[in-house]
Design an enzyme around this catalytic site. Structure first.
Site, PDB file in Angstrom:
ATOM      1  N   CYS A   1      12.414   0.391   0.113  1.00 36.74           N
ATOM      2  CA  CYS A   1      11.021  -0.001  -0.107  1.00 36.74           C
ATOM      3  C   CYS A   1      10.162   1.260  -0.160  1.00 36.74           C
ATOM      4  CB  CYS A   1      10.568  -0.902   1.046  1.00 36.74           C
ATOM      5  SG  CYS A   1       8.868  -1.451   0.898  1.00 36.74           S
TER       6      CYS A   1
ATOM      7  N   HIS B   1      11.804  -9.884  -1.897  1.00 34.96           N
ATOM      8  CA  HIS B   1      11.307  -8.668  -1.252  1.00 34.96           C
ATOM      9  C   HIS B   1       9.841  -8.431  -1.629  1.00 34.96           C
ATOM     10  CE1 HIS B   1      11.763  -4.234  -0.073  1.00 34.96           C
ATOM     11  NE2 HIS B   1      10.575  -4.303  -0.648  1.00 34.96           N
ATOM     12  N   GLU B   2       9.539  -8.491  -2.929  1.00 35.08           N
ATOM     13  CA  GLU B   2       8.165  -8.194  -3.375  1.00 35.08           C
ATOM     14  C   GLU B   2       7.186  -9.243  -2.854  1.00 35.08           C
ATOM     15  OE1 GLU B   2       7.491  -5.360  -4.297  1.00 35.08           O
ATOM     16  OE2 GLU B   2       9.559  -4.788  -4.715  1.00 35.08           O
TER      17      GLU B   2
ATOM     18  N   HIS C   1       5.898  -8.988   0.693  1.00 35.68           N
ATOM     19  CA  HIS C   1       4.793  -8.047   0.926  1.00 35.68           C
ATOM     20  C   HIS C   1       3.452  -8.771   0.953  1.00 35.68           C
ATOM     21  CE1 HIS C   1       6.598  -4.083   0.965  1.00 35.68           C
ATOM     22  NE2 HIS C   1       7.306  -4.335  -0.111  1.00 35.68           N
TER      23      HIS C   1
HETATM   24 NI    NI Z   1       8.871  -3.091  -0.703  1.00 34.27          NI
END
Ligand code: NI
Length: 187
Positions: A102, A144-145, A148
């Site tokens: 990341c 994952h994105e 955030h």
């Molecule tokens: Ni990330």
């Protein structure tokens, strides 16, 4: 166009819940996305979310490169995708472990369990609706994105922190994940 400063783990902007974008076709959204793409490419990332550049809005940008794909039929390479107000729905209960990095956690890699299959929806820059059903690495990138946007970084999703390592050490001392997990099961 401009390179934006990337927030690192510990900065409160990464822990917050990002707000929805009222008008995905607004000029400021296009400007921000242009800068996010430039920043991601400069840093060598696969994806980036707006909170990572100190902008608490529900916007992610990612691509899924051919060379990272698994052999699952739904693990599809994807050109640069912009998703505004994305929603991720998991399909089935199956999970898989895989390495992640990341831009907000520089220098580290970790093994993270993720749902193997997801359906995601969101709006593109022209206001078009995007909906896809994917598996494998593509599904991992999206999870994952989108994490955030809810203030979650991948180390928080990890279940075995022995597998949180510096990339430099990992390159020097490769970890055979299958063997590591087999050993763990036997222990
Ligand atoms: Ni990330």
């Amino acid at each position: 166009m401009a390179l934006l400063k990337i927030a690192r783990m510990g900065h409160p902007v990464l822990r917050g819940v990002a707000g929805p974008v009222d008008d995905p076709t607004a000029a400021w959204v296009r400007g921000l996305v242009t800068d996010m793409i430039e920043t991601m490419e400069d840093a060598g990332g696969t994806g980036i979310a707006a909170p990572q550049v100190h902008q608490p809005h529900r916007i992610v940008v990612f691509r899924v490169p051919e060379e990272r794909l698994s052999d699952m039929p739904g693990d599809l390479a994807q050109d640069l995708t912009v998703l505004i107000n994305p929603v991720v729905e998991t399909i089935g209960a199956e999970r898989a472990l895989g390495w992640e990095g990341c831009l907000s956690v520089p220098g580290l890699r970790g093994v993270v369990p993720r749902h193997l299959r997801v359906r995601y929806r969101g709006t593109g820059l022209e206001g078009e609706e995007i909906e896809r059903e994917v598996e494998g690495f593509h599904a991992r990138v999206v999870q994952h994105e989108c994490d955030h946007l809810d203030g979650i970084l991948y180390p928080q999703r990890m279940t075995d922190h022995r597998l949180l390592v510096f990339l430099e050490e990992l390159q020097r001392h490769p970890i055979d994940l299958a063997a590591f997990l087999a050993e763990k099961r036997a222990a």
